[in-house]
Design a protein around this motif. Structure first.
Motif, PDB file in Angstrom:
ATOM      1  N   GLN A 197       0.926  -1.247  -0.085  1.00 39.55           N
ATOM      2  CA  GLN A 197      -0.149  -0.035   0.116  1.00 39.55           C
ATOM      3  C   GLN A 197       0.867   1.480  -0.065  1.00 39.55           C
ATOM      4  N   ASP A 198       0.586   2.016  -0.883  1.00 41.86           N
ATOM      5  CA  ASP A 198       1.121   3.482  -1.057  1.00 41.86           C
ATOM      6  C   ASP A 198       0.745   4.563  -0.096  1.00 41.86           C
ATOM      7  N   ILE A 199       0.790   4.348   1.196  1.00 37.61           N
ATOM      8  CA  ILE A 199       0.270   5.280   2.103  1.00 37.61           C
ATOM      9  C   ILE A 199       1.553   5.680   3.061  1.00 37.61           C
ATOM     10  N   ARG A 200       1.580   6.941   3.534  1.00 38.87           N
ATOM     11  CA  ARG A 200       2.376   7.598   4.669  1.00 38.87           C
ATOM     12  C   ARG A 200       1.588   6.768   5.963  1.00 38.87           C
ATOM     13  N   PRO A 201       2.077   5.809   6.490  1.00 41.55           N
ATOM     14  CA  PRO A 201       1.586   5.222   7.828  1.00 41.55           C
ATOM     15  C   PRO A 201       1.886   6.087   8.950  1.00 41.55           C
ATOM     16  N   LEU A 202       1.138   6.168   9.994  1.00 38.08           N
ATOM     17  CA  LEU A 202       1.424   6.728  10.999  1.00 38.08           C
ATOM     18  C   LEU A 202       2.595   5.793  11.904  1.00 38.08           C
ATOM     19  N   SER A 203       3.354   6.448  12.395  1.00 38.69           N
ATOM     20  CA  SER A 203       4.227   5.607  13.201  1.00 38.69           C
ATOM     21  C   SER A 203       4.208   5.551  14.751  1.00 38.69           C
ATOM     22  N   ILE A 204       3.965   4.409  15.426  1.00 42.57           N
ATOM     23  CA  ILE A 204       3.462   4.358  16.810  1.00 42.57           C
ATOM     24  C   ILE A 204       4.510   3.672  17.568  1.00 42.57           C
ATOM     25  N   LYS A 229      16.312   6.325  19.333  1.00 43.68           N
ATOM     26  CA  LYS A 229      16.386   7.669  19.646  1.00 43.68           C
ATOM     27  C   LYS A 229      16.599   8.515  18.708  1.00 43.68           C
ATOM     28  N   THR A 230      16.895   8.083  17.477  1.00 41.77           N
ATOM     29  CA  THR A 230      17.189   8.988  16.270  1.00 41.77           C
ATOM     30  C   THR A 230      15.997   9.204  15.470  1.00 41.77           C
ATOM     31  N   ARG A 231      15.053   8.331  15.581  1.00 41.70           N
ATOM     32  CA  ARG A 231      13.666   8.424  14.862  1.00 41.70           C
ATOM     33  C   ARG A 231      12.709   9.171  15.771  1.00 41.70           C
ATOM     34  N   LYS A 232      11.877   9.701  14.984  1.00 41.53           N
ATOM     35  CA  LYS A 232      10.654  10.398  15.582  1.00 41.53           C
ATOM     36  C   LYS A 232       9.437   9.656  15.055  1.00 41.53           C
ATOM     37  N   PHE A 233       8.265   9.740  15.993  1.00 43.39           N
ATOM     38  CA  PHE A 233       7.222   9.015  15.974  1.00 43.39           C
ATOM     39  C   PHE A 233       6.019   9.788  16.135  1.00 43.39           C
ATOM     40  N   SER A 257      10.250  15.907  22.310  1.00 45.70           N
ATOM     41  CA  SER A 257      10.689  16.583  21.141  1.00 45.70           C
ATOM     42  C   SER A 257      10.435  15.608  19.846  1.00 45.70           C
ATOM     43  N   HIS A 258      10.167  14.199  20.279  1.00 47.92           N
ATOM     44  CA  HIS A 258      10.449  13.213  19.124  1.00 47.92           C
ATOM     45  C   HIS A 258       9.118  12.451  18.909  1.00 47.92           C
ATOM     46  N   VAL A 259       7.831  13.102  19.625  1.00 48.12           N
ATOM     47  CA  VAL A 259       6.777  12.245  19.445  1.00 48.12           C
ATOM     48  C   VAL A 259       5.410  13.360  19.449  1.00 48.12           C
ATOM     49  N   ILE A 287       7.730  13.351   8.897  1.00 44.31           N
ATOM     50  CA  ILE A 287       7.799  13.033  10.264  1.00 44.31           C
ATOM     51  C   ILE A 287       8.955  13.658  11.036  1.00 44.31           C
ATOM     52  N   ASP A 288       9.953  13.841  10.142  1.00 43.19           N
ATOM     53  CA  ASP A 288      11.255  14.443  10.779  1.00 43.19           C
ATOM     54  C   ASP A 288      10.954  16.096  11.301  1.00 43.19           C
ATOM     55  N   LYS A 289       9.832  16.528  10.992  1.00 45.62           N
ATOM     56  CA  LYS A 289       9.415  17.868  11.310  1.00 45.62           C
ATOM     57  C   LYS A 289       8.771  17.753  12.775  1.00 45.62           C
ATOM     58  N   ILE A 290       8.489  16.797  13.369  1.00 41.53           N
ATOM     59  CA  ILE A 290       8.054  16.865  14.967  1.00 41.53           C
ATOM     60  C   ILE A 290       9.156  17.394  15.554  1.00 41.53           C
TER      61      ILE A 290
END
Length: 305
Positions: free
Chosen positions: A31-38, A96-100, A133-135, A301-304
């Motif tokens: 599926q070509d969708i930007r999923p939410l990352s939880i 820790k380098t990812r955003k959610f 700052s990451h969620v 997502i990196d703009k969170i």
């Protein structure tokens, strides 16, 4: 919903037997969708049970989500096979380098200990800071709610004279909040705890909003930062038999075990439980995902921040 969870996670088969739709990673990639990352920081002893309980609730929206399970490097669980932890969980250092878009932090069986004496407190404090700052929005549940309120806002916890154990009516203080969209005038929530945070401390703190409370169980749900943080003192995620299993587990092992209040039909433990919280639990999680995660998180997502 199209919930993307790791292939072979035990919760998949359990939820399919309940006729709940889940999508494993293999199918979701088409599926070509930007999923939410939880991300879920699961501190509960019976991790597979908690995974199933939370995924059951997250599976009730039409949005696609990637679910990642986080574990602590400073704590090794005793009740979950190491193979399961290695297959499905990642250390905080790996994430820790990812955003959610959203995060859930569960309770833990350490509530009678001072926070600073919990052997993984330093790592928890680091994660609490990181989440700000990451969620986009974080749910803190039970012990995590007390720990988060203490760490972020200085709210003390207090030991109760007896365990708060049962299902208690909660009243919404502001029914116009999106988190309560579709709610009735009151709802029910299971509680299982030996400590509390006090209403007076919460309402005295201008950074906090008490959004649900009970004359019996006290502060129920606290909101901060416009919904970027929710602190839930009970367990909306509990399955129908969880309180009963805790009661049977503790009978004969502790001298302070009472039958859970407002739980068994006719208050008879030989009868099945009366489930009064499931509909509102699904609605709460659905509203959280929709109004406080999906509607607020940036597409990039990196703009969170």
């Amino acid at each position: 919903m199209p919930l993307r969870i790791p292939d072979k996670l035990p919760a998949i088969d359990a939820l399919k037997r309940e006729n709940i739709f889940v999508m494993d990673t293999s199918r979701a990639h088409s599926q070509d969708i930007r999923p939410l990352s939880i991300v879920i920081l699961n501190l509960m002893p019976l991790k597979i049970t908690t995974e199933t309980d939370l995924i059951r609730l997250l599976s009730n929206t039409p949005l696609q989500m990637d679910v990642t399970f986080m574990k602590l490097k400073s704590h090794t669980p005793k009740n979950t096979p190491i193979e399961h932890m290695m297959m499905f969980y990642k250390d905080f250092d790996e994430l820790k380098t990812r955003k959610f878009d959203g995060m859930i932090i569960t309770g833990a069986p350490v509530e009678l200990m001072p926070f600073e004496e919990v052997n993984y407190w330093d790592e928890m404090a680091t994660i609490f800071d990181w989440a700000k700052s990451h969620v986009t929005s974080t749910l803190y549940i039970c012990w995590a709610a007390q720990a988060g309120l203490y760490y972020h806002y200085g709210i003390q916890k207090h030991t109760l004279p007896k365990k708060m154990f049962g299902v208690f009516r909660q009243y919404v203080t502001d029914p116009l909040l999106p988190i309560f969209r579709g709610f009735d005038d009151y709802f029910f929530m299971p509680h299982s705890r030996h400590t509390e945070v006090r209403r007076s401390d919460i309402v005295a703190n201008k950074a906090l909003t008490l959004v649900a409370e009970s004359p019996e169980s006290g502060a129920g749900i606290v909101m901060a930062r416009g919904g970027r943080e929710f602190f839930i003192t009970g367990h909306l995620e509990y399955s129908p038999d969880t309180l009963g299993n805790e009661y049977k587990r503790d009978m004969g092992k502790r001298d302070d075990v009472d039958m859970p209040v407002n739980y068994y039909k006719d208050d008879n433990p030989d009868n099945p439980p009366v489930v009064t919280w499931r509909a509102h639990a699904n609605l709460f999680f659905n509203n959280w995902i929709n109004y406080y995660v999906y509607q607020e998180t940036p597409y990039d997502i990196d703009k969170i921040e």
